[in-house]
Scaffold this motif. Structure first.
Motif, PDB file in Angstrom:
ATOM      1  N   ALA A  72       2.145  -7.761   2.202  1.00  0.00           N
ATOM      2  CA  ALA A  72       1.578  -7.193   3.436  1.00  0.00           C
ATOM      3  C   ALA A  72       0.057  -7.314   3.449  1.00  0.00           C
ATOM      4  O   ALA A  72      -0.549  -7.573   4.497  1.00  0.00           O
ATOM      5  CB  ALA A  72       1.999  -5.730   3.582  1.00  0.00           C
ATOM      6  N   THR A  73      -0.557  -7.134   2.290  1.00  0.00           N
ATOM      7  CA  THR A  73      -2.015  -7.205   2.206  1.00  0.00           C
ATOM      8  C   THR A  73      -2.493  -8.641   2.411  1.00  0.00           C
ATOM      9  O   THR A  73      -3.490  -8.876   3.113  1.00  0.00           O
ATOM     10  CB  THR A  73      -2.510  -6.645   0.857  1.00  0.00           C
ATOM     11  N   GLN A  74      -1.785  -9.596   1.836  1.00  0.00           N
ATOM     12  CA  GLN A  74      -2.135 -11.000   2.052  1.00  0.00           C
ATOM     13  C   GLN A  74      -2.063 -11.341   3.542  1.00  0.00           C
ATOM     14  O   GLN A  74      -2.974 -11.964   4.089  1.00  0.00           O
ATOM     15  CB  GLN A  74      -1.193 -11.920   1.268  1.00  0.00           C
ATOM     16  N   GLU A  75      -0.999 -10.914   4.202  1.00  0.00           N
ATOM     17  CA  GLU A  75      -0.858 -11.175   5.639  1.00  0.00           C
ATOM     18  C   GLU A  75      -1.970 -10.496   6.436  1.00  0.00           C
ATOM     19  O   GLU A  75      -2.492 -11.069   7.391  1.00  0.00           O
ATOM     20  CB  GLU A  75       0.509 -10.686   6.127  1.00  0.00           C
ATOM     21  N   PHE A  76      -2.329  -9.277   6.041  1.00  0.00           N
ATOM     22  CA  PHE A  76      -3.404  -8.533   6.692  1.00  0.00           C
ATOM     23  C   PHE A  76      -4.710  -9.331   6.641  1.00  0.00           C
ATOM     24  O   PHE A  76      -5.387  -9.517   7.663  1.00  0.00           O
ATOM     25  CB  PHE A  76      -3.555  -7.181   5.973  1.00  0.00           C
ATOM     26  N   THR A 106      -4.269  -3.493  -2.918  1.00  0.00           N
ATOM     27  CA  THR A 106      -3.293  -3.631  -1.847  1.00  0.00           C
ATOM     28  C   THR A 106      -3.631  -2.635  -0.745  1.00  0.00           C
ATOM     29  O   THR A 106      -4.439  -1.715  -0.947  1.00  0.00           O
ATOM     30  CB  THR A 106      -1.869  -3.345  -2.357  1.00  0.00           C
ATOM     31  N   LEU A 107      -2.998  -2.795   0.411  1.00  0.00           N
ATOM     32  CA  LEU A 107      -3.208  -1.845   1.500  1.00  0.00           C
ATOM     33  C   LEU A 107      -2.854  -0.428   1.060  1.00  0.00           C
ATOM     34  O   LEU A 107      -3.573   0.519   1.382  1.00  0.00           O
ATOM     35  CB  LEU A 107      -2.366  -2.237   2.722  1.00  0.00           C
ATOM     36  N   PHE A 108      -1.774  -0.288   0.309  1.00  0.00           N
ATOM     37  CA  PHE A 108      -1.394   1.039  -0.185  1.00  0.00           C
ATOM     38  C   PHE A 108      -2.519   1.633  -1.028  1.00  0.00           C
ATOM     39  O   PHE A 108      -2.902   2.783  -0.838  1.00  0.00           O
ATOM     40  CB  PHE A 108      -0.097   0.955  -0.998  1.00  0.00           C
ATOM     41  N   GLU A 109      -3.061   0.854  -1.931  1.00  0.00           N
ATOM     42  CA  GLU A 109      -4.145   1.340  -2.797  1.00  0.00           C
ATOM     43  C   GLU A 109      -5.397   1.674  -1.991  1.00  0.00           C
ATOM     44  O   GLU A 109      -6.091   2.654  -2.291  1.00  0.00           O
ATOM     45  CB  GLU A 109      -4.463   0.309  -3.880  1.00  0.00           C
ATOM     46  N   ILE A 110      -5.674   0.886  -0.960  1.00  0.00           N
ATOM     47  CA  ILE A 110      -6.823   1.154  -0.089  1.00  0.00           C
ATOM     48  C   ILE A 110      -6.616   2.481   0.641  1.00  0.00           C
ATOM     49  O   ILE A 110      -7.529   3.319   0.708  1.00  0.00           O
ATOM     50  CB  ILE A 110      -7.046   0.000   0.907  1.00  0.00           C
TER      51      ILE A 110
END
Length: 126
Positions: A72-76, A106-110
């Motif tokens: 998901a983060t790569q796509e973001f 990752t988005l979750f970590e952010i």
């Protein structure tokens, strides 16, 4: 106590909808960006007051960690690079490279980091 339920979403847009529902209840304003999410955590509008001590419980956080993980983060980042302005393509490409090399967040970590940056908020992942 505020509950973010990971079972209610599987994408960043879904996360924004969930936090808008639980944090911005009875307002016309909806979360739509990482900066916007950070802004509402200051309080003063939505469900809690500025600097009020609150607890956020993120249920099914393991699911969210997977849903908002590497792919998901790569796509973001790839979408921001494609979009170009107003985004800084070089900076975003560096973030994508870091992520691919196992050094980026990752988005979750952010999202967790954003929450934890607010000293009046206690986050519990469950």
């Amino acid at each position: 106590m505020i509950v973010i339920h990971g079972g209610h979403f599987s994408s960043l847009d879904g996360f924004y909808e969930e936090v808008s529902k639980v944090l911005m209840r009875d307002t016309d304003w909806k979360v739509g960006t990482l900066d916007g999410f950070d802004d509402i955590l200051y309080g003063g509008f939505g469900v809690f007051e500025n600097k009020e001590e609150i607890e956020i419980i993120w249920k099914e956080s393991q699911k969210s960690q997977e849903d908002l993980g590497l792919k998901a983060t790569q796509e973001f980042y790839e979408n921001k690079i494609k979009q170009g302005k107003p985004f800084n393509r070089e900076l975003i490409q560096q973030k994508l490279n870091d992520l691919t090399e196992g050094k980026g967040q990752t988005l979750f970590e952010i999202l967790v980091e954003i929450i934890e940056s607010h000293t009046n908020i206690t986050l519990t992942l469950s």
